[in-house]
Design an enzyme around this catalytic site. Sequence first.
Site, mmCIF file in Angstrom:
data_model
loop_
_atom_site.group_PDB
_atom_site.id
_atom_site.type_symbol
_atom_site.label_atom_id
_atom_site.label_comp_id
_atom_site.label_asym_id
_atom_site.label_seq_id
_atom_site.Cartn_x
_atom_site.Cartn_y
_atom_site.Cartn_z
ATOM 1 N N GLY A 49 0.862 -1.037 -0.075
ATOM 2 C CA GLY A 49 -0.152 0.099 -0.034
ATOM 3 C C GLY A 49 0.775 1.042 0.039
ATOM 4 O O GLY A 49 0.494 2.321 0.799
ATOM 5 N N ALA A 107 -0.158 5.411 -1.552
ATOM 6 C CA ALA A 107 -1.148 6.424 -1.190
ATOM 7 C C ALA A 107 -0.726 6.618 0.399
ATOM 8 O O ALA A 107 -0.046 5.796 0.930
ATOM 9 C CB ALA A 107 -2.507 6.421 -1.310
ATOM 10 N N PHE A 111 -0.270 6.455 4.216
ATOM 11 C CA PHE A 111 0.967 6.240 5.105
ATOM 12 C C PHE A 111 1.990 5.326 4.454
ATOM 13 O O PHE A 111 2.878 5.582 4.854
ATOM 14 C CB PHE A 111 0.336 5.098 6.201
ATOM 15 C CG PHE A 111 -0.794 5.869 7.130
ATOM 16 C CD1 PHE A 111 -1.272 7.131 7.076
ATOM 17 C CD2 PHE A 111 -1.578 4.868 8.066
ATOM 18 C CE1 PHE A 111 -2.212 7.560 7.897
ATOM 19 C CE2 PHE A 111 -2.694 5.290 8.608
ATOM 20 C CZ PHE A 111 -2.974 6.621 8.801
ATOM 21 N N ASP A 124 -1.715 -6.961 -5.728
ATOM 22 C CA ASP A 124 -2.764 -7.148 -5.020
ATOM 23 C C ASP A 124 -2.704 -8.117 -3.958
ATOM 24 O O ASP A 124 -2.440 -9.380 -4.155
ATOM 25 C CB ASP A 124 -3.958 -7.479 -6.003
ATOM 26 C CG ASP A 124 -5.420 -7.304 -5.361
ATOM 27 O OD1 ASP A 124 -5.442 -7.465 -4.004
ATOM 28 O OD2 ASP A 124 -6.460 -7.076 -5.804
ATOM 29 N N VAL A 125 -2.639 -7.556 -2.789
ATOM 30 C CA VAL A 125 -2.391 -8.588 -1.643
ATOM 31 C C VAL A 125 -3.374 -9.518 -1.334
ATOM 32 O O VAL A 125 -3.250 -10.434 -0.567
ATOM 33 C CB VAL A 125 -2.178 -7.711 -0.175
ATOM 34 C CG1 VAL A 125 -0.838 -6.321 -0.355
ATOM 35 C CG2 VAL A 125 -3.391 -7.050 0.384
ATOM 36 N N SER A 147 -5.602 -0.314 14.212
ATOM 37 C CA SER A 147 -6.300 1.090 13.971
ATOM 38 C C SER A 147 -6.894 1.000 15.530
ATOM 39 O O SER A 147 -7.235 0.001 16.037
ATOM 40 C CB SER A 147 -7.403 0.789 12.925
ATOM 41 O OG SER A 147 -8.386 1.958 13.343
ATOM 42 N N TYR A 192 -14.895 -3.545 9.599
ATOM 43 C CA TYR A 192 -13.491 -3.010 9.508
ATOM 44 C C TYR A 192 -12.823 -2.820 10.902
ATOM 45 O O TYR A 192 -11.658 -3.613 11.152
ATOM 46 C CB TYR A 192 -13.708 -1.424 9.104
ATOM 47 C CG TYR A 192 -12.443 -0.591 9.236
ATOM 48 C CD1 TYR A 192 -11.267 -0.889 8.293
ATOM 49 C CD2 TYR A 192 -12.064 0.211 10.215
ATOM 50 C CE1 TYR A 192 -10.080 -0.416 8.342
ATOM 51 C CE2 TYR A 192 -10.808 0.687 10.262
ATOM 52 C CZ TYR A 192 -9.873 0.504 9.295
ATOM 53 O OH TYR A 192 -8.687 1.019 9.484
ATOM 54 N N PHE A 217 -8.049 7.257 2.613
ATOM 55 C CA PHE A 217 -8.848 6.404 3.527
ATOM 56 C C PHE A 217 -10.386 6.344 3.463
ATOM 57 O O PHE A 217 -10.986 5.778 2.994
ATOM 58 C CB PHE A 217 -8.279 6.460 5.043
ATOM 59 C CG PHE A 217 -9.084 5.655 5.864
ATOM 60 C CD1 PHE A 217 -8.688 4.177 6.026
ATOM 61 C CD2 PHE A 217 -10.110 5.905 6.590
ATOM 62 C CE1 PHE A 217 -9.410 3.276 6.745
ATOM 63 C CE2 PHE A 217 -10.794 5.097 7.477
ATOM 64 C CZ PHE A 217 -10.466 3.796 7.463
HETATM 65 P P1 NDP Z 1 -4.966 5.061 1.873
HETATM 66 O O1 NDP Z 1 -6.433 4.712 1.094
HETATM 67 O O2 NDP Z 1 -4.546 6.576 1.484
HETATM 68 O O3 NDP Z 1 -3.985 4.114 1.424
HETATM 69 C C1 NDP Z 1 -4.372 2.441 1.332
HETATM 70 C C2 NDP Z 1 -3.167 1.894 0.591
HETATM 71 O O4 NDP Z 1 -3.510 0.510 0.422
HETATM 72 C C3 NDP Z 1 -3.165 2.342 -0.884
HETATM 73 O O5 NDP Z 1 -1.753 2.463 -1.213
HETATM 74 C C4 NDP Z 1 -3.422 1.197 -1.644
HETATM 75 O O6 NDP Z 1 -3.062 1.126 -3.025
HETATM 76 C C5 NDP Z 1 -3.452 0.001 -0.728
HETATM 77 N N1 NDP Z 1 -4.388 -1.109 -1.015
HETATM 78 C C6 NDP Z 1 -5.860 -1.115 -0.881
HETATM 79 N N2 NDP Z 1 -6.224 -2.396 -1.117
HETATM 80 C C7 NDP Z 1 -5.161 -3.030 -1.578
HETATM 81 C C8 NDP Z 1 -4.920 -4.494 -2.294
HETATM 82 N N3 NDP Z 1 -6.050 -5.179 -2.366
HETATM 83 N N4 NDP Z 1 -3.624 -4.858 -2.761
HETATM 84 C C9 NDP Z 1 -2.621 -3.976 -2.381
HETATM 85 N N5 NDP Z 1 -2.815 -2.677 -1.992
HETATM 86 C C10 NDP Z 1 -3.870 -2.265 -1.545
HETATM 87 O O7 NDP Z 1 -5.217 4.782 3.129
HETATM 88 P P2 NDP Z 1 -4.088 5.149 4.740
HETATM 89 O O8 NDP Z 1 -2.681 5.448 3.934
HETATM 90 O O9 NDP Z 1 -4.811 5.838 5.488
HETATM 91 O O10 NDP Z 1 -4.148 3.534 5.275
HETATM 92 C C11 NDP Z 1 -3.203 2.480 5.246
HETATM 93 C C12 NDP Z 1 -3.384 1.779 6.311
HETATM 94 O O11 NDP Z 1 -3.738 2.281 7.603
HETATM 95 C C13 NDP Z 1 -4.630 0.760 6.217
HETATM 96 O O12 NDP Z 1 -4.471 -0.699 6.646
HETATM 97 C C14 NDP Z 1 -5.771 1.378 6.905
HETATM 98 O O13 NDP Z 1 -6.858 0.652 7.640
HETATM 99 C C15 NDP Z 1 -4.888 1.923 8.304
HETATM 100 N N6 NDP Z 1 -5.478 3.117 9.116
HETATM 101 C C16 NDP Z 1 -5.772 4.203 8.463
HETATM 102 C C17 NDP Z 1 -6.359 5.198 9.150
HETATM 103 C C18 NDP Z 1 -6.896 6.473 8.728
HETATM 104 O O14 NDP Z 1 -7.660 7.272 9.335
HETATM 105 N N7 NDP Z 1 -6.457 7.051 7.563
HETATM 106 C C19 NDP Z 1 -6.397 5.018 10.633
HETATM 107 C C20 NDP Z 1 -5.875 3.878 11.215
HETATM 108 C C21 NDP Z 1 -5.458 2.785 10.555
HETATM 109 P P3 NDP Z 1 -3.682 0.670 -4.232
HETATM 110 O O15 NDP Z 1 -5.005 1.183 -4.336
HETATM 111 O O16 NDP Z 1 -2.686 1.312 -5.320
HETATM 112 O O17 NDP Z 1 -3.521 -0.785 -4.151
HETATM 113 C C1 8X3 Z 2 -9.130 4.536 10.971
HETATM 114 C C2 8X3 Z 2 -9.596 5.096 12.013
HETATM 115 O O1 8X3 Z 2 -11.632 5.735 13.171
HETATM 116 O O2 8X3 Z 2 -11.838 5.920 10.877
HETATM 117 O O3 8X3 Z 2 -8.762 3.094 10.991
HETATM 118 O O4 8X3 Z 2 -11.912 3.771 12.049
HETATM 119 S S1 8X3 Z 2 -11.338 5.020 12.188
#
Ligand code: NDP
Ligand code: 8X3
Length: 255
Positions: A10, A13, A15, A58-59, A138, A151, A188
């Site tokens: 991931g 985008a 993190f 794709d994971v 999270s 989620y 996200f």
């Molecule tokens: P983004 O949506 O900005 O980034 C998510 C990343 O995950 C992208 O790079 C996307 O890449 C990748 N991704 C999604 N599905 C797949 C897949 N099937 N295979 C490979 N890559 C995948 O979100 P965040 O950076 O905010 O989130 C990163 C992590 O942090 C996630 O696990 C999220 O649950 C967690 N998180 C986020 C929070 C928030 O508030 N933002 C808070 C707490 C946790 P692509 O689409 O190119 O595959």
């Molecule tokens: C992302 C934080 O509060 O939107 O994991 O679920 S929350």
Amino acid sequence: MSQQTILITGATAGFGWACAERFAKEGWKLIIAGRRQERLDNLAKQLAPAPTHSVVLDVRDAASIKAMLAALPEEFAAIDVLLNNAGLALGMAGAQNASLDDWNTMIDTNIRGLCTLTRLVLPGMIARNKGHIVNLGSIAGTFPYPGGNVYGASKAFVKQFSRNLQADLVHTPLRVTNIEPGLAESEFSIVRFHGDTSKADAVYQGTEPLHPADIAEIVYWVCSAPPHVNICSVEVMPTCQSCGPLFVHRQSTKG
Ligand code: NDP
Ligand code: 8X3
């Protein structure tokens, strides 16, 4: 110390992108993975001259993960840190109305994908007697909220899986960390609301949320702790967030 290697899922985008920038700055070798090729190309350009290997991945696809690991160029093959960051939330409907497709996508990505990567990367780490699994959990894995259903449950899995991994690996020098952020602005919410940017913007309105660079700093910190220090979990919220009080639904006293 010789140059270390991090595999970031991931990375296209949020993190993951910010972590790639942070580790590149410290001279690490980077394997950056995600589904969007163009984003990976842009990130690789931005990271130059850091040694970077990009993989469209794709994971949810275990066969692709195996093929990716088998095809790693020799200089990237010894993974020191696996950052299991790829993940998503889809929808905020109550369980009785939620989309089963959305639920399955979250389970396949946040749980199955993370498990597959971990299982396939661990043997190399054990053989080299060195490695660190960093998972993106999270606060939703601890604190429930309406519409969080699958989620939140997927992130509770990540929390407990991280702790159990640590139990399995206690006789090795390997480390396991679960990062548990709260409200953070990235793509996200755009993903969660299926591209509805006005709903996504409303999530952050009037707040100073966490930024991806804040998370990258924490991930770098846990990875750069001395080898005898395992930071098991980091729960982090923006200052404007807290856990809510327990909610009690009361019957209306009026007719
Ligand atoms: P983004 O949506 O900005 O980034 C998510 C990343 O995950 C992208 O790079 C996307 O890449 C990748 N991704 C999604 N599905 C797949 C897949 N099937 N295979 C490979 N890559 C995948 O979100 P965040 O950076 O905010 O989130 C990163 C992590 O942090 C996630 O696990 C999220 O649950 C967690 N998180 C986020 C929070 C928030 O508030 N933002 C808070 C707490 C946790 P692509 O689409 O190119 O595959
Ligand atoms: C992302 C934080 O509060 O939107 O994991 O679920 S929350």
